[in-house]
Design a protein around this motif. Sequence first.
Motif, short mmCIF file in Angstrom:
data_model
loop_
_atom_site.label_atom_id
_atom_site.label_comp_id
_atom_site.label_asym_id
_atom_site.label_seq_id
_atom_site.Cartn_x
_atom_site.Cartn_y
_atom_site.Cartn_z
N ALA A 279 28.71 57.39 22.17
CA ALA A 279 28.38 57.91 23.50
C ALA A 279 27.21 57.12 24.09
CB ALA A 279 28.02 59.40 23.40
N LYS A 280 26.97 57.31 25.37
CA LYS A 280 25.89 56.62 26.04
C LYS A 280 24.55 56.99 25.39
CE LYS A 280 23.95 55.72 30.63
NZ LYS A 280 24.04 56.04 32.09
N GLY A 281 23.77 56.00 25.05
CA GLY A 281 22.47 56.23 24.42
C GLY A 281 22.51 56.28 22.92
N ASP A 282 23.71 56.23 22.31
CA ASP A 282 23.83 56.25 20.85
C ASP A 282 23.28 54.97 20.23
OD1 ASP A 282 24.78 58.71 20.13
OD2 ASP A 282 26.89 58.13 20.02
N ASN A 283 22.74 55.10 19.03
CA ASN A 283 22.42 53.95 18.20
C ASN A 283 22.70 54.33 16.75
OD1 ASN A 283 20.04 55.31 17.12
ND2 ASN A 283 19.05 54.84 19.07
N LEU A 284 22.64 53.38 15.83
CA LEU A 284 23.01 53.66 14.45
C LEU A 284 22.11 54.71 13.81
CD1 LEU A 284 23.98 50.18 12.95
CD2 LEU A 284 25.45 51.94 13.94
N PHE A 285 20.83 54.72 14.16
CA PHE A 285 19.92 55.71 13.60
C PHE A 285 20.31 57.12 14.05
CE2 PHE A 285 16.12 58.39 13.97
CZ PHE A 285 15.71 58.41 12.64
N HIS A 286 20.59 57.27 15.34
CA HIS A 286 20.97 58.57 15.88
C HIS A 286 22.28 59.05 15.25
CE1 HIS A 286 23.01 61.22 18.86
NE2 HIS A 286 21.81 61.78 18.88
N ILE A 287 23.24 58.13 15.09
CA ILE A 287 24.53 58.49 14.49
C ILE A 287 24.34 58.90 13.03
CG2 ILE A 287 26.81 57.60 13.82
CD1 ILE A 287 26.66 55.81 16.33
N SER A 288 23.48 58.16 12.32
CA SER A 288 23.18 58.50 10.93
C SER A 288 22.61 59.91 10.82
CB SER A 288 22.19 57.49 10.34
OG SER A 288 21.69 57.93 9.10
N LEU B 294 29.69 45.43 11.04
CA LEU B 294 28.67 45.12 12.05
C LEU B 294 27.68 44.09 11.51
CD1 LEU B 294 27.86 48.73 13.34
CD2 LEU B 294 29.40 47.05 14.37
N LYS B 295 27.55 42.97 12.20
CA LYS B 295 26.57 41.96 11.83
C LYS B 295 25.23 42.21 12.51
CE LYS B 295 30.05 38.38 11.01
NZ LYS B 295 30.55 37.03 11.38
N ARG B 296 25.30 42.93 13.63
CA ARG B 296 24.08 43.33 14.34
C ARG B 296 24.17 44.83 14.65
NH1 ARG B 296 23.73 39.97 19.63
NH2 ARG B 296 25.92 40.63 19.70
N ASP B 297 23.03 45.44 14.96
CA ASP B 297 23.01 46.87 15.26
C ASP B 297 23.30 47.13 16.73
OD1 ASP B 297 22.39 47.15 12.66
OD2 ASP B 297 20.33 47.84 12.94
N VAL B 298 24.29 46.41 17.25
CA VAL B 298 24.67 46.56 18.66
C VAL B 298 26.02 47.26 18.72
CG1 VAL B 298 25.22 45.37 20.81
CG2 VAL B 298 23.41 44.48 19.32
N ILE B 299 26.07 48.40 19.38
CA ILE B 299 27.32 49.14 19.55
C ILE B 299 27.52 49.43 21.03
CG2 ILE B 299 27.36 50.16 17.25
CD1 ILE B 299 26.01 52.62 18.35
N ARG B 300 28.76 49.69 21.42
CA ARG B 300 29.06 49.88 22.84
C ARG B 300 29.65 51.26 23.08
NH1 ARG B 300 33.11 46.85 20.63
NH2 ARG B 300 35.25 47.57 21.02
N ASP B 301 29.49 51.78 24.29
CA ASP B 301 30.03 53.08 24.65
C ASP B 301 31.55 53.10 24.44
OD1 ASP B 301 27.48 53.51 25.41
OD2 ASP B 301 27.86 53.74 27.56
#
Length: 340
Positions: free
Chosen positions: A119-128, A145-152
């Motif tokens: 979702a908008k504003g998500d990052n791996l830490f929040h998902i964890s 994932l090679k980088r901590d970049v995710i998309r909506d």
Amino acid sequence: MENIKRLDLQHCNPQKRMKNFGWLIVCFFVVSTAQAQEKLVALGKAPALYVKHKVAGGEVLSGIASHYGTTSIQLAKFNGIKVATLLKKGIILKIPLTRNNLAQGQSASFNEPVYHTVAKGDNLFHISQSFNNVNIQLLRDWNGLKRDVIRDGQLLIVGYIKGGKRNEVAAAPAVTAPVDAPPASVNTSTPAPVAKKNQQPPVTEPKKESVEVKNEAPQQQTANADIKYDPKPGDEGYFALQFANHPETATQQFHSGDAGIFKTISGWTDRKFYVLMNDVPPGTIVRITSTSNKSICAKVLDKLVETKGGAGLLLRMSNAAAVALDMTDGKSTVSVTYFE
């Protein structure tokens, strides 16, 4: 001639062609959406996370619950229905996600994945944080994932269901008649034949021993005292209902490792499968799942006796169980789930 000209003009009409192209786009979107719905996508918010299951013909609550690592009581309560409810084909059930049925460790990757829609504003830490503080490095590994970049809108694997795939959920047996007495003994004394050239090597058998099946006191709920079971090819066997109706307060345990085979006359017609296994009390009902996602339920007879060629095995299963799992080629990797 005028009719032919009108027909040609109609086919050459750019608006007509754009309309047809639009329908193609709509069809592609519908197909893509249908394919996406086949995945287990986590919905709701912690601690009330769940996935959806569409009921197929012949499915019952206990069979569905056992394949998602939960119980029929928990499943009925979560969906606001009674345990004895007859499920209609096509209805949607909510399957609760808990620490007991959502595997999130290093050995989880051979089960069915559960996804989170970014979702908008998500990052791996929040998902964890939202999924039991699952290790962030595991999130990276599971999703490449090679980088901590995710998309909506991206689907990320956040764990794996402890159980078989949904299209293998079998109807559980009805409950009405007394339990048949278990076999008096298991014969493991028959030596394996010597392999001839161009033949597969036989499975190493345990040393000569007789494992007696004792008449143990019931360890399951009262409903297990009366079981009428009609053996069906492809189901999880006689002990599946006992596994599904484990005590509400029991804790689910999970192991994986290599499995061997021992010979016994039991299980070929009655589908009563047995296993020799250390660190699990005799009489415990376990679910064994192969790497091809086939699964059966078996009763632990006794401890695993280490024999030549059997060092490091997690368990030995009856040869009927091995055939039910398509595992007749000797040592194979399995996962085991049980409650204690």
